[in-house]
Motif scaffolding. Structure first.
Motif, PDB file in Angstrom:
ATOM      1  N   LYS A  69       0.818  -1.219   0.000  1.00  0.00           N
ATOM      2  CA  LYS A  69       0.000   0.000   0.000  1.00  0.00           C
ATOM      3  C   LYS A  69       0.850   1.267   0.000  1.00  0.00           C
ATOM      4  O   LYS A  69       0.403   2.311  -0.441  1.00  0.00           O
ATOM      5  CB  LYS A  69      -0.962   0.005   1.195  1.00  0.00           C
ATOM      6  CG  LYS A  69      -0.267   0.051   2.542  1.00  0.00           C
ATOM      7  CD  LYS A  69      -1.260   0.212   3.682  1.00  0.00           C
ATOM      8  CE  LYS A  69      -1.913  -1.087   4.082  1.00  0.00           C
ATOM      9  NZ  LYS A  69      -0.965  -2.082   4.679  1.00  0.00           N
ATOM     10  N   THR A 172      -3.211   7.181  12.011  1.00  0.00           N
ATOM     11  CA  THR A 172      -2.189   6.148  11.768  1.00  0.00           C
ATOM     12  C   THR A 172      -1.840   5.371  13.034  1.00  0.00           C
ATOM     13  O   THR A 172      -0.805   4.725  13.103  1.00  0.00           O
ATOM     14  CB  THR A 172      -0.920   6.780  11.142  1.00  0.00           C
ATOM     15  OG1 THR A 172      -0.518   7.879  11.956  1.00  0.00           O
ATOM     16  CG2 THR A 172      -1.177   7.260   9.734  1.00  0.00           C
ATOM     17  N   SER A 212       1.815   3.588  12.318  1.00  0.00           N
ATOM     18  CA  SER A 212       2.726   3.963  11.244  1.00  0.00           C
ATOM     19  C   SER A 212       3.459   5.262  11.587  1.00  0.00           C
ATOM     20  O   SER A 212       2.895   6.139  12.250  1.00  0.00           O
ATOM     21  CB  SER A 212       1.898   4.159   9.973  1.00  0.00           C
ATOM     22  OG  SER A 212       2.712   4.233   8.854  1.00  0.00           O
ATOM     23  N   GLY A 248       4.332  -3.371  10.418  1.00  0.00           N
ATOM     24  CA  GLY A 248       5.222  -2.315   9.904  1.00  0.00           C
ATOM     25  C   GLY A 248       5.298  -1.190  10.910  1.00  0.00           C
ATOM     26  O   GLY A 248       5.197  -1.425  12.109  1.00  0.00           O
ATOM     27  N   ARG A 286       6.679   2.420   4.557  1.00  0.00           N
ATOM     28  CA  ARG A 286       7.309   3.745   4.517  1.00  0.00           C
ATOM     29  C   ARG A 286       8.831   3.680   4.667  1.00  0.00           C
ATOM     30  O   ARG A 286       9.564   4.379   3.970  1.00  0.00           O
ATOM     31  CB  ARG A 286       6.709   4.559   5.670  1.00  0.00           C
ATOM     32  CG  ARG A 286       7.037   6.025   5.629  1.00  0.00           C
ATOM     33  CD  ARG A 286       6.607   6.721   6.923  1.00  0.00           C
ATOM     34  NE  ARG A 286       5.313   6.370   7.407  1.00  0.00           N
ATOM     35  CZ  ARG A 286       4.197   7.098   7.220  1.00  0.00           C
ATOM     36  NH1 ARG A 286       4.263   8.221   6.533  1.00  0.00           N
ATOM     37  NH2 ARG A 286       3.042   6.700   7.703  1.00  0.00           N
ATOM     38  N   ARG A 322      -1.128  13.693   1.642  1.00  0.00           N
ATOM     39  CA  ARG A 322      -0.632  13.644   3.027  1.00  0.00           C
ATOM     40  C   ARG A 322      -0.685  14.984   3.767  1.00  0.00           C
ATOM     41  O   ARG A 322      -1.084  15.021   4.928  1.00  0.00           O
ATOM     42  CB  ARG A 322       0.791  13.080   3.076  1.00  0.00           C
ATOM     43  CG  ARG A 322       0.908  11.631   2.566  1.00  0.00           C
ATOM     44  CD  ARG A 322       2.195  10.958   3.020  1.00  0.00           C
ATOM     45  NE  ARG A 322       2.154  10.625   4.418  1.00  0.00           N
ATOM     46  CZ  ARG A 322       2.677  11.328   5.376  1.00  0.00           C
ATOM     47  NH1 ARG A 322       3.360  12.419   5.111  1.00  0.00           N
ATOM     48  NH2 ARG A 322       2.558  10.967   6.630  1.00  0.00           N
ATOM     49  N   MET A 385      -1.829   6.983  -2.905  1.00  0.00           N
ATOM     50  CA  MET A 385      -3.063   7.575  -2.391  1.00  0.00           C
ATOM     51  C   MET A 385      -3.596   8.655  -3.334  1.00  0.00           C
ATOM     52  O   MET A 385      -4.514   9.399  -2.976  1.00  0.00           O
ATOM     53  CB  MET A 385      -2.823   8.185  -1.001  1.00  0.00           C
ATOM     54  CG  MET A 385      -2.477   7.148   0.052  1.00  0.00           C
ATOM     55  SD  MET A 385      -2.419   7.844   1.710  1.00  0.00           S
ATOM     56  CE  MET A 385      -4.152   7.947   2.120  1.00  0.00           C
TER      57      MET A 385
HETATM   58  N1  LLP Z   1       1.062  -3.621   7.969  1.00  0.00           N
HETATM   59  C1  LLP Z   1      -0.215  -3.218   8.127  1.00  0.00           C
HETATM   60  C2  LLP Z   1      -1.214  -4.202   8.591  1.00  0.00           C
HETATM   61  C3  LLP Z   1      -0.573  -1.889   7.864  1.00  0.00           C
HETATM   62  O1  LLP Z   1      -1.826  -1.500   8.039  1.00  0.00           O
HETATM   63  C4  LLP Z   1       0.422  -0.967   7.431  1.00  0.00           C
HETATM   64  C5  LLP Z   1       0.065   0.426   7.150  1.00  0.00           C
HETATM   65  C6  LLP Z   1       1.735  -1.432   7.266  1.00  0.00           C
HETATM   66  C7  LLP Z   1       2.021  -2.764   7.552  1.00  0.00           C
HETATM   67  C8  LLP Z   1       2.840  -0.561   6.794  1.00  0.00           C
HETATM   68  O2  LLP Z   1       3.091   0.501   7.659  1.00  0.00           O
HETATM   69  P1  LLP Z   1       4.384   1.426   7.446  1.00  0.00           P
HETATM   70  O3  LLP Z   1       5.614   0.552   7.623  1.00  0.00           O
HETATM   71  O4  LLP Z   1       4.325   2.010   6.087  1.00  0.00           O
HETATM   72  O5  LLP Z   1       4.270   2.456   8.507  1.00  0.00           O
HETATM   73  N2  LLP Z   1      -1.337   6.733   4.680  1.00  0.00           N
HETATM   74  C9  LLP Z   1      -0.692   6.974   5.957  1.00  0.00           C
HETATM   75  C10 LLP Z   1      -0.105   5.694   6.531  1.00  0.00           C
HETATM   76  C11 LLP Z   1      -1.136   4.611   6.671  1.00  0.00           C
HETATM   77  C12 LLP Z   1      -0.562   3.292   7.108  1.00  0.00           C
HETATM   78  C13 LLP Z   1      -1.552   2.214   6.906  1.00  0.00           C
HETATM   79  N3  LLP Z   1      -1.099   0.910   7.283  1.00  0.00           N
HETATM   80  C14 LLP Z   1       0.374   8.068   5.787  1.00  0.00           C
HETATM   81  O6  LLP Z   1       0.520   8.585   4.689  1.00  0.00           O
HETATM   82  O7  LLP Z   1       1.016   8.436   6.774  1.00  0.00           O
END
Ligand code: LLP
Length: 427
Positions: A69, A172, A212, A248, A286, A322, A385
């Protein structure tokens, strides 16, 4: 030739004689070829981040399941697939992309609170490594479906440890009890014993994801402690586990803030996981791609009104949501350093909403119409997004590798905007 790092942003972007480059390519050259708005990614920045994490986790058997995503571009996914990454997916669409990029089923985990029967079936057929199940209803549907398909679904329960994770925005945070995510801590043990007896289910692991953009190791430590405690209890009840998935959430540097390095993070996690003998799954998004991306945009107009100065760009909230949606802060850099006087400005897009901005009340060198700006640290949750709101074709995406630049998604056209609609064919 004078080289300098761009303050507070990834090493992938630097200035050579004042002109910002991605790796060895001047951003001006990319814009001349592909126009604006344009997303640009550094291949080596992604590779370096992956390696940093991979090395830090080396003492334990592990799977780095990249969270699609964050940025699902096939060029990005192929790059990561070649390095050995798996995928954390949340939809049939992301499964499709992961498969197209050559990520094998046994390296895919499927998260999300609302998986449809169609999506569960597609993932069962793909032979994925694990379903991160988020409710009793989902567990029952999955068992039934797997039986009907003559299969057993490999499962981890995503548990909700009720940890109040400090992240920059409430949207988040996913680890506290009042969110829709995971299975309530009080119910987890019972549901594991139910799952262990279901004919279509094979219990394989435990999963958590607490939020996140986390810049502190403490919440990860708390989540791990919760998971280890649960794993210990399940072992006593003869529930056989193969892996722990810590989700994550590792943060990056947007404004020059200190990020946790993979080594610092691993120092907290790895020794305790090693003791269990279980495999460690992580789902970074991220962390792997965020600092590797920039959004290039052209200044259309500069105007004053109501005691404010507005820099109006050809990128808007539909291209990068964002700032508007999470009050996300992104550095805004002139692509060619004009060295002009600084001024306090709002950098805004062309969309018909007051919430359409890329930066508010920002002190920067005042650009002139026609000049280029680079919005930094947008490799994660940037293009992924984006939308076509206001009927704006989405930007092109380019991957830079050394001195070479490759278009990894062409700019959408006006025809693309209407391609799926059937209204004109009717009758
Ligand atoms: N695993 C799950 C189940 C998740 O829901 C997410 C992110 C990740 C892993 C990855 O998280 P990361 O390592 O990227 O933090 N659109 C928002 C962030 C939304 C995160 C959603 N879930 C932003 O732009 O800050």
């Amino acid at each position: 030739m004078e080289e300098s790092m761009v303050a507070g942003v990834a090493e992938a972007f630097s200035r050579v004689d004042g002109v910002m480059h991605c790796e060895d390519v001047p951003l001006t050259e990319l814009v001349a070829r592909w126009g604006t708005p344009l997303y640009v990614y550094s291949k080596s920045a992604i590779r370096e981040r992956f390696r940093e994490l991979h090395e830090a986790l080396a003492p334990v058997p592990h799977l780095i399941a990249y969270s699609v995503k964050a940025n699902g571009n096939l060029g990005v996914l192929r790059n990561l697939a070649e390095l050995g990454a798996g995928a954390d997916i949340v939809s049939a669409g992301e499964l499709h992309r992961a498969q197209l990029a050559g990520i094998p089923g046994e390296r895919i985990v499927f998260s999300g609170v609302g998986k449809t029967v169609h999506e569960l079936a597609a993932a069962l057929s793909a032979g994925i490594y694990a379903f991160n199940v988020e409710s009793e209803g989902e567990l029952c549907s999955l068992s039934e479906l797997a039986c009907a398909m003559g299969l057993r679904a490999p499962v981890a329960l995503r548990v909700n440890p009720d940890i109040d994770t400090p992240t920059p925005h409430a949207y988040t945070r996913t680890g506290h009890a009042a969110t829709k995510f995971g299975i309530a801590a009080a119910r987890a043990r019972t549901l594991y014993s139910i799952a262990a007896k279901m004919p279509g289910i094979r219990v394989r692991g435990i999963d958590v994801h607490i939020g996140s953009q986390i810049l502190d190791v403490a919440p990860f430590r708390d989540a791990l402690a919760y998971v280890l405690d649960l794993a210990h209890d399940l072992k006593r009840e003869d529930v056989d586990l193969e892996f722990l998935d810590l989700g994550g959430g590792l943060g990056i540097s947007y404004e020059g803030e200190k990020r946790i390095t993979a080594a610092e993070w691993a120092a907290e996690i790895v020794p305790a996981v090693a003791e269990t003998g279980l495999k460690l799954v992580v789902e970074p998004g991220r962390f792997l791609v965020g600092e590797a991306g920039a959004l290039l945009t052209r200044v259309l107009y500069v105007k004053e009104g109501g005691g404010k100065r507005f820099v109006i760009t050809d990128a808007g909230m539909n291209d990068l949501i964002r700032p508007s949606h999470y009050s996300g802060w992104h550095a805004v850099e002139p692509v060619e350093q004009p060295g002009r006087d600084r001024a306090r400005v709002d950098v805004v897009g062309p969309i018909c909403e007051t919430g359409d901005f890329l930066a508010l009340d920002r002190e920067m060198e005042l650009p002139k119409p026609g000049e280029l700006l680079s919005i930094m640290t947008v490799g994660a949750y940037g293009f992924s997004m984006s939308s076509q709101y206001n009927q704006r074709p989405r930007p092109a995406e380019v991957m830079v590798d050394g001195a070479e630049a490759t278009l990894v998604r062409r700019r959408e056209t006006l025809e693309d905007l209407v391609a799926a609609e059937t209204g004109l064919d009717a009758g």
